[in-house]
Design an enzyme around this catalytic site. Sequence first.
Site, PDB file in Angstrom:
ATOM      1  CE  LYS A  47       8.404 -10.303 -10.327  1.00 25.59           C
ATOM      2  NZ  LYS A  47       9.520 -11.093  -9.780  1.00 25.59           N
ATOM      3  CD1 TRP A  61       0.176  -6.002  -1.360  1.00 28.83           C
ATOM      4  CD2 TRP A  61       0.255  -5.785  -3.568  1.00 28.83           C
ATOM      5  NE1 TRP A  61       0.772  -7.115  -1.856  1.00 28.83           N
ATOM      6  CE2 TRP A  61       0.836  -7.027  -3.200  1.00 28.83           C
ATOM      7  CE3 TRP A  61       0.194  -5.450  -4.929  1.00 28.83           C
ATOM      8  CZ2 TRP A  61       1.360  -7.906  -4.147  1.00 28.83           C
ATOM      9  CZ3 TRP A  61       0.719  -6.336  -5.846  1.00 28.83           C
ATOM     10  CH2 TRP A  61       1.288  -7.532  -5.467  1.00 28.83           C
ATOM     11  CG  ASN A  77       1.588  -0.028   4.126  1.00 28.89           C
ATOM     12  OD1 ASN A  77       1.377  -1.229   3.984  1.00 28.89           O
ATOM     13  ND2 ASN A  77       2.718   0.543   3.782  1.00 28.89           N
ATOM     14  N   GLY A  78      -0.405  -2.188   6.158  1.00 27.37           N
ATOM     15  CA  GLY A  78       0.027  -3.192   7.134  1.00 27.37           C
ATOM     16  C   GLY A  78      -1.052  -4.241   7.339  1.00 27.37           C
ATOM     17  CG  HIS A 126      27.352 -40.736 -10.350  1.00 24.11           C
ATOM     18  ND1 HIS A 126      27.772 -42.046 -10.316  1.00 24.11           N
ATOM     19  CD2 HIS A 126      27.039 -40.410  -9.079  1.00 24.11           C
ATOM     20  CE1 HIS A 126      27.687 -42.504  -9.062  1.00 24.11           C
ATOM     21  NE2 HIS A 126      27.252 -41.519  -8.295  1.00 24.11           N
ATOM     22  NE  ARG A 173       4.535   1.917  -1.153  1.00 25.35           N
ATOM     23  CZ  ARG A 173       5.338   1.771  -0.107  1.00 25.35           C
ATOM     24  NH1 ARG A 173       6.572   2.184  -0.181  1.00 25.35           N
ATOM     25  NH2 ARG A 173       4.921   1.230   1.011  1.00 25.35           N
ATOM     26  CD  GLU A 177      15.673 -19.080  -6.565  1.00 23.43           C
ATOM     27  OE1 GLU A 177      15.233 -19.873  -7.426  1.00 23.43           O
ATOM     28  OE2 GLU A 177      15.486 -17.859  -6.614  1.00 23.43           O
ATOM     29  CD  GLU A 218      15.911 -15.517 -12.918  1.00 21.38           C
ATOM     30  OE1 GLU A 218      14.779 -15.118 -13.215  1.00 21.38           O
ATOM     31  OE2 GLU A 218      16.297 -15.645 -11.739  1.00 21.38           O
ATOM     32  CE  LYS A 248      16.672 -15.299  -8.827  1.00 19.57           C
ATOM     33  NZ  LYS A 248      15.552 -16.053  -8.470  1.00 19.57           N
ATOM     34  CB  CYS A 288      -0.881   0.027   1.233  1.00 27.43           C
ATOM     35  SG  CYS A 288      -1.891  -1.437   1.391  1.00 27.43           S
TER      36      CYS A 288
HETATM   37  C1  F6R Z   1      12.961 -16.396 -11.426  1.00 28.37           C
HETATM   38  C2  F6R Z   1      11.541 -16.151 -11.527  1.00 28.37           C
HETATM   39  C3  F6R Z   1      10.725 -17.103 -12.291  1.00 28.37           C
HETATM   40  C4  F6R Z   1       9.358 -17.282 -11.623  1.00 28.37           C
HETATM   41  C5  F6R Z   1       8.463 -18.178 -12.491  1.00 28.37           C
HETATM   42  C6  F6R Z   1       7.133 -18.424 -11.820  1.00 28.37           C
HETATM   43  O1  F6R Z   1      13.626 -15.434 -10.673  1.00 28.37           O
HETATM   44  O2  F6R Z   1      11.053 -15.175 -11.016  1.00 28.37           O
HETATM   45  O3  F6R Z   1      11.379 -18.317 -12.443  1.00 28.37           O
HETATM   46  O4  F6R Z   1       9.555 -17.852 -10.375  1.00 28.37           O
HETATM   47  O5  F6R Z   1       8.248 -17.567 -13.719  1.00 28.37           O
HETATM   48  O6  F6R Z   1       6.466 -17.235 -11.602  1.00 28.37           O
HETATM   49  P1  F6R Z   1       5.300 -17.149 -10.554  1.00 28.37           P
HETATM   50  O7  F6R Z   1       5.879 -17.369  -9.203  1.00 28.37           O
HETATM   51  O8  F6R Z   1       4.740 -15.764 -10.727  1.00 28.37           O
HETATM   52  O9  F6R Z   1       4.300 -18.204 -10.904  1.00 28.37           O
END
Ligand code: F6R
Length: 617
Positions: free
Chosen positions: A612, A80, A106-107, A513, A27, A490, A497, A494, A2
Site C-alpha cells: 500500500k 484521523w 467525526n467530520g 501505429h 478505519r 487508470e 493489479e 486497476k 475518525c
Molecule cells: C495503484 C496504487 C499505486 C499508488 C502509488 C502511489 O492502485 O495505489 O499505484 O497510486 O504507489 O502511491 P501514493 O499515492 O501513496 O504516493
Amino acid sequence: MCGITGYVGARPGVRTVIDMLRRLEYRGYDSAGVAVAGLAAGSDRGDLEIVKAAGKLAVLEGQLQDHWEMQGTAIAHTRWATHGGPTTPNAHPHYSCDKRIALIHNGIIENFQELKEQLGAAGHAFTSDTDTEVMVHLVEEAYKATGCMETAVRKALCQVRGAYSIAVVSTHEPDTLYAAKTASPLILGLGNDENFLASDIPALMRYTKRVLVLEDGDFAVLNRQGVRVSTRDGEPVMREPFLVTWDEQTAERGGYPHFMLKEIHEQPRALADTLRGRIREDGRVVLPELEAFTAARLAAFTRISIVACGTAYHAGVVAKKFFESVLRRPAEVTVASEFRYGDPLVGPDTLCVVVSQSGETADTLAALREARRLGATIVSMVNVVGSSIARESDAVIYTQAGPEICVASTKAYVTQVMALYLLGLHLAASEQRLSADELRAYAQGLTALPDAVEAVVAQALSVEDLAARLADKSTFFYLGRGYDYAVSLEAALKLKEISYLHAEAYAAGEMKHGPLALVEKGVVVVCFATQPALFEKMLSNLREVSARDGLVVAVVPEGERRADAAADYVLRIPAVLPCFAPIVAVVPMQLLAYLVARARGCEIDQPRNLAKSVTVE
Ligand code: F6R
C-alpha cells in the site's frame, strides 16, 4: 477516518468504550482519547475525566491503568487528522472551558474559523488546532444560557456548517449521552439497561446485535433506559432497529466482501467531503491552504510540474489537461522516479504539484526534495495528514478520502482528481482567465459529480455479466482520447493489479501505429468515448477493432447510441461536463476490475507483490 464509541450503563465505561474502539482500528487513526463522566470505583468523584494520546491505542491504554474499572458514561475516539496535526492536544475528546462537557466528532466543520473568533471574543480559550473544539465551546455557551444539555447541544448544532457525527457527555447529566449525525456515520446499539453508540457496526457486535442506524439530521439521546431519536429541531422520528447477522470480519468491511468494494462505494461520500466548503455561491473555489500565495505570486509560476507515481500519476495526467485548458499555458506531468533522476527543467518559476495518497512514497518524496533543491514551490495533494510529503510542502490540500485499505487505489484517485480540479480552477480564477459564468458552470459541474458517481455505483450489477464474460480473457486494451486517455491508463492499471491480467492503455489514435496488429478474436478492447468533440474519432477506432474481431466494450454518456451497433457491450455513465468525465468513467472500470478479479479467485485487497505504501525505491 475518525472512530467514535460511547456507552451508558453499568459496565466499566472506560474499558467498554476502548474495547469497542479497538474494533474500529481498521478505519485508520493517528491518536485516541476517552472521556468518562461518573464515579471511579470506590470513590464519589463526580467529575469528567479526559485522557488522550497521540499514536496507537496501546499508548492510550498505557495511561488508563487507573481508569480501567471506572464506571460511568463514557465516550472514546480515534482521530484521523484533518485540521491540525496528529498531536495529543488535537486528539479528541475536547473539553469545555469549565471541564464539565466533553465532545468527540467525526467530520469537518466548515465555519469553525469564524465560530472560533466569536467564541474567543466571548472569552473561550482553545487548546487545540482542531475544527471540533469550537463545538464543545458552543455547547458550553448554550448551556450557560439555557441550563439544559439537550437544548444546548441542539443549539450548538444549529450554528455549525459541515459534516459531523458527534457524541457529548457532561457532568450536568452524567447518565446521559447526546449524539447527532449528518454526513458522517453513527450507529446506536440497543442493550438491556444499557446502550451504545459507534461509528460502525463492528464496534457494537460483542455487546449487542440490535442496532439502529441514524440518518442525516438525526439527534439522539441515550440513557440506560433507552434511546430517543428526533430531528435536530426536536421532531420525533422513528428509526427501525434491526438485528445484525454478519460475523465480525464482514462487519469491519461494512458487510462488503472486500475493502476494495467498500471503498468503491465510499466514493460519492469521499468526493462530497473533498468538495465540502470549497465552492462559494458565485462559483469561486475556496482554498485557504493557498492563502499565503498572492495572485501575483501564483501568476508568476510560468511552469507547472506535476509529479506522482502509479494511480496518483494518472490523476496528474487528468490535471495536466485540465490545467492547460483553463490556464492556457503548459503543464507537465512526470512519473516521480523519472523526475528525480531526469535533470528536470524546474526552477524558482515552477509550481510543483505533488500528488500522493500515503504522503510517504519514496520516489515522490525524493522528487519533491529535488524540486525544492531546484527552487520550486511545492503544493501537494495528500490523503494522510502529517505525512512526510505533507510536512515538506509549502502548502497541502488534503483529499478527504479517509483511510484507504485496499492496495489498489479507488477512492483516493477520484479525490485526487477532484482536488486537482479545484486547484486548477483556483489558479484560473486568480489569474482572471475564466468569466463569472464559466466559473459557475465549472462549479456546478463539480458539485454534480458525487451523485453521478453514486448512480454508477448503484448499477454495479450491470457490470457483473460483462465481468463473467471477460474473466477468462488474457489480453486487454483500454483506449481513449484526451481525458479518456487519462482514464484508460487508470482503468488498465486497476485490472493489472488485482486480476493479474495483461492490460495496456493506448491513446486511441496510436492503435494503427502498431498495437492494432495484436487485435484478434478474444482480445478485449475497452473504448472510452465520453468526449463529445472526439466521439466520431473514437467511433472509428471502435470499428477498426470490431472489424478485426476484437471484443469491444464501449463506455459512453447516457443517451449516446451511436456506438451500439459496433460494440459488443455498452456501459452508459451519467453525462457530466466532459472535462470532469474521468471521475465518473473510471468507476465502472474499478467495478469491472474488481469483479473480474473476484471471478478469477484473486486476492483482491492485497494483490501479490504490491504494498500500500511504497517507502523504498
Ligand atoms: C495503484 C496504487 C499505486 C499508488 C502509488 C502511489 O492502485 O495505489 O499505484 O497510486 O504507489 O502511491 P501514493 O499515492 O501513496 O504516493
